[in-house]
Design a protein around this motif. Structure first.
Motif, PDB file in Angstrom:
ATOM      1  N   MET A  78      16.782  60.614  48.278  1.00 15.01           N
ATOM      2  CA  MET A  78      17.952  59.725  48.212  1.00 15.01           C
ATOM      3  C   MET A  78      18.353  59.221  49.598  1.00 15.01           C
ATOM      4  N   GLY A  79      17.563  59.579  50.600  1.00 15.14           N
ATOM      5  CA  GLY A  79      17.807  59.052  51.935  1.00 15.14           C
ATOM      6  C   GLY A  79      18.594  59.952  52.857  1.00 15.14           C
ATOM      7  N   VAL A  80      18.937  61.187  52.399  1.00 10.80           N
ATOM      8  CA  VAL A  80      19.622  62.133  53.289  1.00 10.80           C
ATOM      9  C   VAL A  80      18.543  62.818  54.107  1.00 10.80           C
ATOM     10  N   SER A  81      18.548  62.622  55.432  1.00  8.50           N
ATOM     11  CA  SER A  81      17.413  63.097  56.226  1.00  8.50           C
ATOM     12  C   SER A  81      17.735  64.304  57.111  1.00  8.50           C
ATOM     13  N   SER A  82      18.939  64.351  57.669  1.00  9.05           N
ATOM     14  CA  SER A  82      19.213  65.440  58.612  1.00  9.05           C
ATOM     15  C   SER A  82      19.413  66.768  57.874  1.00  9.05           C
ATOM     16  N   GLY A  83      18.846  67.830  58.465  1.00 10.66           N
ATOM     17  CA  GLY A  83      18.928  69.166  57.858  1.00 10.66           C
ATOM     18  C   GLY A  83      20.358  69.601  57.652  1.00 10.66           C
ATOM     19  N   LYS A  84      21.216  69.296  58.645  1.00 12.33           N
ATOM     20  CA  LYS A  84      22.624  69.715  58.553  1.00 12.33           C
ATOM     21  C   LYS A  84      23.313  69.012  57.389  1.00 12.33           C
ATOM     22  N   GLU A  85      23.035  67.704  57.241  1.00 14.37           N
ATOM     23  CA  GLU A  85      23.650  66.933  56.147  1.00 14.37           C
ATOM     24  C   GLU A  85      23.178  67.436  54.785  1.00 14.37           C
TER      25      GLU A  85
ATOM     26  N   THR B 180      25.042  70.653  53.976  1.00 17.37           N
ATOM     27  CA  THR B 180      26.434  70.382  53.584  1.00 17.37           C
ATOM     28  C   THR B 180      26.492  69.800  52.178  1.00 17.37           C
ATOM     29  N   ALA B 181      25.577  68.853  51.915  1.00 16.51           N
ATOM     30  CA  ALA B 181      25.566  68.191  50.602  1.00 16.51           C
ATOM     31  C   ALA B 181      25.223  69.188  49.489  1.00 16.51           C
ATOM     32  N   LEU B 182      24.254  70.044  49.750  1.00 18.43           N
ATOM     33  CA  LEU B 182      23.871  71.038  48.734  1.00 18.43           C
ATOM     34  C   LEU B 182      25.037  71.968  48.405  1.00 18.43           C
TER      35      LEU B 182
ATOM     36  N   CYS C   7      27.017  62.392  41.241  1.00 19.46           N
ATOM     37  CA  CYS C   7      28.249  62.928  41.835  1.00 19.46           C
ATOM     38  C   CYS C   7      28.168  62.834  43.357  1.00 19.46           C
ATOM     39  N   LEU C   8      26.952  63.029  43.891  1.00 21.50           N
ATOM     40  CA  LEU C   8      26.758  62.994  45.364  1.00 21.50           C
ATOM     41  C   LEU C   8      27.099  61.617  45.904  1.00 21.50           C
ATOM     42  N   LYS C   9      26.763  60.552  45.134  1.00 24.49           N
ATOM     43  CA  LYS C   9      27.064  59.192  45.587  1.00 24.49           C
ATOM     44  C   LYS C   9      28.562  58.983  45.731  1.00 24.49           C
ATOM     45  N   LYS C  10      29.315  59.579  44.767  1.00 25.73           N
ATOM     46  CA  LYS C  10      30.772  59.460  44.853  1.00 25.73           C
ATOM     47  C   LYS C  10      31.303  60.231  46.053  1.00 25.73           C
ATOM     48  N   LEU C  11      30.709  61.441  46.287  1.00 21.19           N
ATOM     49  CA  LEU C  11      31.156  62.264  47.414  1.00 21.19           C
ATOM     50  C   LEU C  11      30.882  61.560  48.735  1.00 21.19           C
TER      51      LEU C  11
ATOM     52  N   TRP D 296      28.929  72.029  40.673  1.00 21.74           N
ATOM     53  CA  TRP D 296      28.160  72.677  39.587  1.00 21.74           C
ATOM     54  C   TRP D 296      28.918  73.902  39.067  1.00 21.74           C
ATOM     55  N   LYS D 297      29.472  74.660  40.017  1.00 21.52           N
ATOM     56  CA  LYS D 297      30.235  75.864  39.667  1.00 21.52           C
ATOM     57  C   LYS D 297      31.475  75.482  38.849  1.00 21.52           C
ATOM     58  N   LYS D 298      32.187  74.406  39.292  1.00 25.34           N
ATOM     59  CA  LYS D 298      33.391  73.956  38.582  1.00 25.34           C
ATOM     60  C   LYS D 298      33.070  73.569  37.145  1.00 25.34           C
ATOM     61  N   SER D 299      31.858  73.054  36.933  1.00 29.13           N
ATOM     62  CA  SER D 299      31.466  72.603  35.588  1.00 29.13           C
ATOM     63  C   SER D 299      31.029  73.768  34.698  1.00 29.13           C
ATOM     64  N   GLY D 300      31.101  74.959  35.233  1.00 29.35           N
ATOM     65  CA  GLY D 300      30.636  76.125  34.469  1.00 29.35           C
ATOM     66  C   GLY D 300      29.124  76.189  34.430  1.00 29.35           C
ATOM     67  N   TYR D 301      28.484  75.620  35.489  1.00 25.03           N
ATOM     68  CA  TYR D 301      27.016  75.621  35.648  1.00 25.03           C
ATOM     69  C   TYR D 301      26.319  74.793  34.560  1.00 25.03           C
ATOM     70  N   HIS D 302      27.061  73.762  34.038  1.00 24.92           N
ATOM     71  CA  HIS D 302      26.498  72.936  32.960  1.00 24.92           C
ATOM     72  C   HIS D 302      25.909  71.622  33.474  1.00 24.92           C
ATOM     73  N   MET D 303      26.375  71.111  34.618  1.00 23.02           N
ATOM     74  CA  MET D 303      25.906  69.797  35.100  1.00 23.02           C
ATOM     75  C   MET D 303      24.410  69.849  35.401  1.00 23.02           C
ATOM     76  N   ASP D 304      23.689  68.795  34.981  1.00 18.26           N
ATOM     77  CA  ASP D 304      22.251  68.753  35.262  1.00 18.26           C
ATOM     78  C   ASP D 304      21.994  67.975  36.551  1.00 18.26           C
ATOM     79  N   LYS D 305      20.729  67.808  36.883  1.00 21.94           N
ATOM     80  CA  LYS D 305      20.356  67.181  38.155  1.00 21.94           C
ATOM     81  C   LYS D 305      20.917  65.760  38.273  1.00 21.94           C
ATOM     82  N   GLU D 306      20.740  64.944  37.234  1.00 21.96           N
ATOM     83  CA  GLU D 306      21.203  63.544  37.282  1.00 21.96           C
ATOM     84  C   GLU D 306      22.706  63.470  37.515  1.00 21.96           C
ATOM     85  N   GLU D 307      23.450  64.284  36.783  1.00 23.81           N
ATOM     86  CA  GLU D 307      24.918  64.282  36.919  1.00 23.81           C
ATOM     87  C   GLU D 307      25.321  64.693  38.344  1.00 23.81           C
ATOM     88  N   LEU D 308      24.617  65.659  38.888  1.00 28.83           N
ATOM     89  CA  LEU D 308      24.965  66.131  40.241  1.00 28.83           C
ATOM     90  C   LEU D 308      24.617  65.088  41.291  1.00 28.83           C
ATOM     91  N   LEU D 309      23.466  64.425  41.131  1.00 29.07           N
ATOM     92  CA  LEU D 309      23.073  63.442  42.128  1.00 29.07           C
ATOM     93  C   LEU D 309      23.961  62.208  42.070  1.00 29.07           C
TER      94      LEU D 309
END
Length: 436
Positions: A398-405, A408-410, A432-436, A417-430
């Protein structure tokens, strides 16, 4: 059940079922009653038949001894079988060697025990003994051919019986009556038996929890002898005490027996806290009785803090895993409890997902047992720990290149993912990353 164990050989079509009485001295038992239980018949493997033939040829008497007899008379298949004989260790060695039988583990020889291996089975056979000198921990022994004298040196009446290979019971101290009546008594005078080996105090407690029907059915003279000799446990090694204590903690009447340990001044000599939390112990031992807890889980309810766990370890040399379980329970038993909302299991799941330690899963199971949360325990055992669906590789794409970033993103995505009760899948999380 008891009547079914016994039979008289058929005479003129007569089949009689009743208990027989043991003999005395070194002679055979009186009467013609024979144990007919299937558990007894199942013992006669090719190995045992071969051993029996060797002893018979030499006219040495061979009988099943102690705990195995107790188990067989209770209709239980014994896990370990000890044999007793009139043959000396030297005579047994000569006999087995001449027959080409392999002997193993010669450490027990000075105490009269020979271990022979036949047909892929080990047979531990001990010469009848008399205790010559005892110091409360060990005994110097002398060999004998007198079955009564050997029975006399054993701890409890229910453990003092012998069984001939023809099914004849040799019972010198009414052990069978005590077993039927679920009575735990010392052989002869309680104080004398205890002073021969102070660990017998804990063996009394263990067998009480295993055999006795109800709490509080002790003979006053026995309890007095235990109290007067409790201090002798100070000289017994921690390892031996812990072996017995663990069995007591998993037996019946555990609350009654631990309360009794305090009443009879035993607790201070076996590593238990002087001011144990007996109220909590009563509650937890009741909560936990059908949940198959580990011994340490039951015992920790006596402890008020981590120092009690440390002191127990210093006295009993418990394993690292047992010590860590005790420390875990003391630390988390108050704060890590079920959630109040619609997901009562969430606090335990979150704790497990956040933990970096090994064994956290099994420790949480023990905590739930401690808390008496039977339903939540079942749900937690059935819960499959989910795998976090996003990796650093997904973020690079998705274009995130720096190890530190990426790190942080993970972490941010893990929180979502934890807030969702561990239900969110990969697509939903990714997404979500765009919004973050």
């Amino acid at each position: 059940m008891w009547a079914e164990l016994w039979a008289v050989p058929r005479r003129a079509g007569l089949r009689l079922l009743r208990r027989r009485h043991g003999g005395s001295g070194s002679g055979s038992g009186s009467g013609t009653m024979r144990l007919q239980a299937p558990q007894f018949q199942a013992l006669f493997t090719p190995g045992l038949r071969s051993v029996a033939e060797l002893f018979e040829k030499k006219n040495y008497e061979l009988r099943i001894a102690g705990g195995a007899v107790r188990d067989l008379l209770s209709g239980v298949t014994p896990q370990d079988i000890d044999f007793a004989t009139t043959a000396t260790p030297a005579e047994m060695k000569e006999m087995f060697t001449a027959a080409g039988v392999r002997l193993i583990n010669n450490k027990g020889e000075k105490h009269g025990t020979i271990t022979a291996r036949l047909h892929e089975e080990n047979f531990e056979i001990t010469t009848l003994r008399i205790d010559v000198v005892t110091d409360g921990r060990h005994a110097e022994v002398e060999f004998t051919t007198d079955w009564h004298k050997d029975a006399e040196r054993r701890d409890l009446t229910i453990n003092s019986m012998f069984l001939g290979l023809d099914g004849t019971l040799y019972d010198f101290f009414n052990g069978y009556e005590d077993l039927k009546n679920k009575k735990i008594r010392f052989v002869g005078k309680a104080a004398e038996r205890i002073q021969e080996d102070y660990l017998r105090i804990l063996r009394y407690f263990r067998f009480y929890g295993r055999i006795a029907e109800k709490p509080g059915d002790h003979e006053p003279i026995t309890l007095q002898a235990i109290k007067e000799n409790a201090k002798g446990l100070a000289g017994i090694s921690g390892e031996r005490i812990w072996v017995e204590l663990k069995k007591i903690l998993l037996g019946n009447h555990v609350n009654h027996l631990v309360q009794l340990m305090y009443e009879l001044d035993i607790a201070q000599y076996i590593g238990l806290p002087l001011a144990g939390n007996l109220e909590d112990f009563a509650r937890v031992s009741k909560n936990i009785q059908n949940l198959s807890p580990k011994p340490m889980t039951v015992l920790t309810s006596l402890f008020k803090g981590k120092d009690d766990v440390t002191n127990l370890d210093l006295r009993l040399k418990i394993s690292k895993e047992e010590k860590n379980l005790g420390l875990f329970l003391v630390k988390h038993r108050q704060e890590l409890t079920k959630g109040s909302g619609p997901e009562p299991l969430r606090p335990y799941q979150d704790f497990l997902m956040d933990s970096r330690e090994a064994n956290t899963n099994s420790r949480i199971f023990e905590l739930l047992k401690y808390q008496g949360e039977e339903q939540l325990l079942k749900e937690m055992q059935e819960w499959t720990v989910p795998s976090f669906p996003v990796s650093g590789h997904d973020l690079r794409k998705m274009g995130v290149s720096s190890g530190k970033e990426i790190g942080t993103a993970l972490q941010q995505l893990r929180d979502e993912w934890k807030k969702s009760g561990y239900h969110m899948d990969k697509e939903e999380l990714l997404s979500c990353l765009k919004k973050l």
